[in-house]
Structure formats: structure tokens, C-alpha cells
Design a protein around this motif. Structure first.
Motif, mmCIF file in Angstrom:
data_model
loop_
_atom_site.group_PDB
_atom_site.id
_atom_site.type_symbol
_atom_site.label_atom_id
_atom_site.label_comp_id
_atom_site.label_asym_id
_atom_site.label_seq_id
_atom_site.Cartn_x
_atom_site.Cartn_y
_atom_site.Cartn_z
ATOM 1 N N ALA A 3 -9.574 -7.930 -5.111
ATOM 2 C CA ALA A 3 -8.456 -8.871 -5.002
ATOM 3 C C ALA A 3 -7.140 -8.128 -4.819
ATOM 4 O O ALA A 3 -6.282 -8.529 -4.009
ATOM 5 N N TYR A 4 -6.972 -7.008 -5.515
ATOM 6 C CA TYR A 4 -5.715 -6.268 -5.450
ATOM 7 C C TYR A 4 -5.511 -5.612 -4.090
ATOM 8 O O TYR A 4 -4.417 -5.691 -3.507
ATOM 9 N N ILE A 5 -6.551 -4.960 -3.547
ATOM 10 C CA ILE A 5 -6.380 -4.252 -2.280
ATOM 11 C C ILE A 5 -6.455 -5.184 -1.078
ATOM 12 O O ILE A 5 -6.220 -4.742 0.052
ATOM 13 N N SER A 6 -6.748 -6.458 -1.304
ATOM 14 C CA SER A 6 -6.831 -7.426 -0.213
ATOM 15 C C SER A 6 -5.606 -8.326 -0.144
ATOM 16 O O SER A 6 -5.538 -9.192 0.735
ATOM 17 N N THR A 7 -4.643 -8.130 -1.031
ATOM 18 C CA THR A 7 -3.509 -9.040 -1.134
ATOM 19 C C THR A 7 -2.197 -8.301 -0.863
ATOM 20 O O THR A 7 -1.685 -7.588 -1.735
ATOM 21 N N PRO A 8 -1.633 -8.434 0.339
ATOM 22 C CA PRO A 8 -0.344 -7.781 0.624
ATOM 23 C C PRO A 8 0.737 -8.247 -0.341
ATOM 24 O O PRO A 8 0.754 -9.396 -0.781
ATOM 25 N N GLN A 9 1.653 -7.322 -0.659
ATOM 26 C CA GLN A 9 2.693 -7.587 -1.653
ATOM 27 C C GLN A 9 4.088 -7.692 -1.050
ATOM 28 O O GLN A 9 5.029 -8.072 -1.742
ATOM 29 N N VAL A 10 4.240 -7.333 0.219
ATOM 30 C CA VAL A 10 5.568 -7.292 0.825
ATOM 31 C C VAL A 10 5.455 -7.735 2.275
ATOM 32 O O VAL A 10 4.417 -7.551 2.918
ATOM 33 N N GLN A 11 6.507 -8.348 2.785
ATOM 34 C CA GLN A 11 6.557 -8.779 4.177
ATOM 35 C C GLN A 11 7.508 -7.872 4.954
ATOM 36 O O GLN A 11 8.434 -7.286 4.390
ATOM 37 N N CYS A 12 7.259 -7.804 6.245
ATOM 38 C CA CYS A 12 8.073 -6.963 7.120
ATOM 39 C C CYS A 12 8.342 -7.748 8.392
ATOM 40 O O CYS A 12 7.422 -8.334 8.973
ATOM 41 N N SER A 13 9.589 -7.774 8.838
ATOM 42 C CA SER A 13 9.941 -8.567 10.017
ATOM 43 C C SER A 13 9.544 -7.884 11.317
ATOM 44 O O SER A 13 9.415 -8.538 12.351
ATOM 45 N N GLN A 14 9.359 -6.572 11.280
ATOM 46 C CA GLN A 14 8.984 -5.836 12.493
ATOM 47 C C GLN A 14 7.844 -4.879 12.168
ATOM 48 O O GLN A 14 8.036 -3.883 11.467
ATOM 49 N N LEU A 15 6.665 -5.202 12.669
ATOM 50 C CA LEU A 15 5.481 -4.385 12.408
ATOM 51 C C LEU A 15 5.108 -3.592 13.653
ATOM 52 O O LEU A 15 5.245 -4.076 14.785
ATOM 53 N N LEU A 16 4.624 -2.386 13.429
ATOM 54 C CA LEU A 16 4.126 -1.537 14.508
ATOM 55 C C LEU A 16 2.608 -1.479 14.385
ATOM 56 O O LEU A 16 2.076 -1.046 13.356
ATOM 57 N N ALA A 69 -3.642 -7.970 15.909
ATOM 58 C CA ALA A 69 -4.870 -8.065 15.117
ATOM 59 C C ALA A 69 -5.482 -6.676 14.915
ATOM 60 O O ALA A 69 -6.690 -6.545 14.717
ATOM 61 N N GLY A 70 -4.656 -5.660 14.980
ATOM 62 C CA GLY A 70 -5.142 -4.293 14.909
ATOM 63 C C GLY A 70 -5.631 -3.895 13.534
ATOM 64 O O GLY A 70 -5.405 -4.596 12.547
ATOM 65 N N PRO A 71 -6.291 -2.743 13.435
ATOM 66 C CA PRO A 71 -6.862 -2.292 12.169
ATOM 67 C C PRO A 71 -5.839 -1.719 11.195
ATOM 68 O O PRO A 71 -6.186 -1.379 10.076
ATOM 69 N N TRP A 72 -4.588 -1.594 11.614
ATOM 70 C CA TRP A 72 -3.540 -1.125 10.703
ATOM 71 C C TRP A 72 -2.183 -1.574 11.233
ATOM 72 O O TRP A 72 -2.054 -2.010 12.376
ATOM 73 N N ALA A 73 -1.187 -1.460 10.369
ATOM 74 C CA ALA A 73 0.183 -1.795 10.759
ATOM 75 C C ALA A 73 1.143 -0.991 9.907
ATOM 76 O O ALA A 73 0.841 -0.646 8.757
ATOM 77 N N LEU A 74 2.295 -0.679 10.476
ATOM 78 C CA LEU A 74 3.368 -0.003 9.767
ATOM 79 C C LEU A 74 4.632 -0.848 9.882
ATOM 80 O O LEU A 74 4.803 -1.601 10.843
ATOM 81 N N CYS A 75 5.510 -0.717 8.914
ATOM 82 C CA CYS A 75 6.766 -1.456 8.923
ATOM 83 C C CYS A 75 7.856 -0.578 9.546
ATOM 84 O O CYS A 75 8.061 0.557 9.113
ATOM 85 N N VAL A 76 8.532 -1.120 10.564
ATOM 86 C CA VAL A 76 9.606 -0.361 11.205
ATOM 87 C C VAL A 76 10.929 -1.104 11.098
ATOM 88 O O VAL A 76 11.824 -0.938 11.938
#
Length: 247
Positions: free
Chosen positions: A37-50, A57-64
Motif C-alpha cells: 500500500a505504501y509503495i503504490s500510493t504517490p504522496q506528491v503531485q507535480c505539474s510538469q512530469l518528464l 503511460a511510461g514505466p517511470w516519471a520525474l518531476c521537472v
């Protein structure tokens, strides 16, 4: 009062405190449910993802957020990637497109190379001695790494534990980690319930160090510690972003 217990730690530094048991007594099911449950639940939002290949729908994302990409400055963003057999090609390509100085680490390489903003190292990261991340960063002259990717084939738990212990986490801004759950990992002892409690304590230590979970994607397989767990995954790609100083 917390009933946390100290987990044995190799080398100098702050010991990892284990989180209280998820139930009144050790329970594989309770620990598993809490951890997943912990590792499946994002805790923060980001307005611009890379994303890789600009795929939402990629396998990862970074916040820019706050970055102007591509970076074109005398001191661009610094990115490290630790992965075997060039499985990190998408990450490396995106970091180069973003204008970062990129260091790619893979001990399977026949030789080191470098051109422009990309340097390839025939090296690996460990939680001991000269192969610790802090030693690598000092050698390369980097006080900070902005984007760090690692797929350490189950060594990630001891490595993350060591970064929490020696303060290296404070030198990282964003962290993309592939966690492997089919077995306990290198030098992680204990029963299945104890291993899950240790894993959970490690990711909670990231939270205490100022990171929030940004993105979580399950990978191949549906076994955890050799148990078939429908709906879960044997690997997860987890992105953490630093949002504050250590708590």
C-alpha cells in the motif's frame, strides 16, 4: 513510546530504526499489505512530469517543476544512472535531451568512454568503501546529483539503508529506483515478515529524509519473497522527489 528496534548496520553511521510491526505480532500478511500500500500510493503531485519517450503511460516519471529544459548553462543538471547491460537507455537518452551532464555506470562494460555531456563508467555502486555513492560523487567532483536512477538487481535495500545512515540522501534531489521483491536482497536476513518490515522501514526512512513518492509502476512477475501475490508485482519502479529537508 515507539517500540522501534535497531537493525544491525555495517560500517559507521546512524543505525536504521525499524518501524513498529504492522500487527500486534509478526505477520507476513499484515507486513505485506502495509508495504505494498505504501509503495503504490504517490504522496506528491507535480505539474510538469518528464516521461521516457514522452509517454504519459511510461514505466517511470520525474518531476521537472521549476526547470527550464533543455538546460543550457555552464553547470547543468547532473544525472547518474546505475544499471546492468544498458537497461537504462531510455533514462539516459531523456537526461541527455534535458541537457543534463550524464554519468552512466555499468560494470559489464568493456571500457569507459565519454563524449560531450555523457560519460560511461565501468563501475558500480555498493554500500561499502570506495564504491559508496558518496565516494563516487566526491571523485567526480559533484556535491549534488539532481536525477539518480538505479536498478541494482536486489542490492538496492542495503544501498538505500547506507545512504540514510551516512547522509548521502541529502545530496540527491530525485531518485528513481527499481525495487526487486522476489527475494530478500543481498545481505538482508530474517523471516519473510522481518524482511518486509525492514523494506518498509527503509522506504519510510526516505520519507524522514525529505522525500515524497511521486510515481509508482509495477513490473513483471507476481511473486513476493517466493509467495504468489495476485495483484502485486515482483518489481516496482518508484520515483521519489525531495520536497523538504530531513525531518
Amino acid at each position: 513510546m515507539c517500540n522501534c528496534a535497531a537493525h544491525p548496520q555495517r560500517g559507521a553511521g546512524e543505525q536504521l530504526e525499524l518501524q513498529p510491526w504492522a500487527a500486534r505480532q509478526p505477520s507476513f500478511t499484515a507486513e505485506l499489505q502495509r508495504f505494498i500500500a505504501y509503495i503504490s500510493t504517490p504522496q506528491v503531485q507535480c505539474s510538469q512530469l518528464l516521461y521516457p519517450r514522452e509517454d504519459p503511460a511510461g514505466p517511470w516519471a520525474l518531476c521537472v517543476d521549476g526547470w527550464t529544459l533543455p538546460v543550457d548553462e555552464p553547470q547543468p543538471c547532473v544525472s547518474y544512472s546505475f544499471s546492468m547491460d544498458q537497461k537504462d537507455a531510455d533514462f539516459v537518452d531523456r537526461m541527455l535531451q534535458a541537457g543534463c551532464e550524464v554519468h552512466q555506470f555499468d560494470p559489464s562494460r568493456k571500457q569507459e568512454s565519454g563524449s560531450g555531456r555523457l560519460r560511461r563508467h565501468r563501475a558500480w555502486v555498493d554500500w561499502r568503501g570506495s564504491r559508496k555513492l558518496s565516494a563516487i560523487m566526491d571523485t567526480l567532483g559533484h556535491a549534488e546529483v539532481h536525477f539518480l536512477n538505479m536498478d541494482l538487481e536486489s542490492a538496492e535495500w542495503r544501498v538505500l539503508e547506507s545512504w540514510a545512515a551516512d547522509g548521502t540522501l541529502s545530496r540527491i534531489q530525485q531518485l528513481l529506483v527499481t525495487v526487486h521483491l522476489h527475494w530478500a536482497g543481498f545481505e538482508v536476513p530474517g523471516t519473510d515478515a522481518e524482511v518486509l518490515r525492514f523494506w518498509y522501514s527503509v522506504v519510510r526512512r526516505l520519507d524522514a529524509s525529505g522525500f515524497d513518492l511521486l510515481y509508482s509502476v509495477g513490473g513483471a512477475g507476481d511473486t513476493i519473497l517466493h509467495h504468489l501475490v495476485p495483484g502485486a508485482h515482483s518489481t516496482y519502479s518508484l520515483s521519489w522527489v525531495r520536497t523538504r529537508g530531513p525531518g
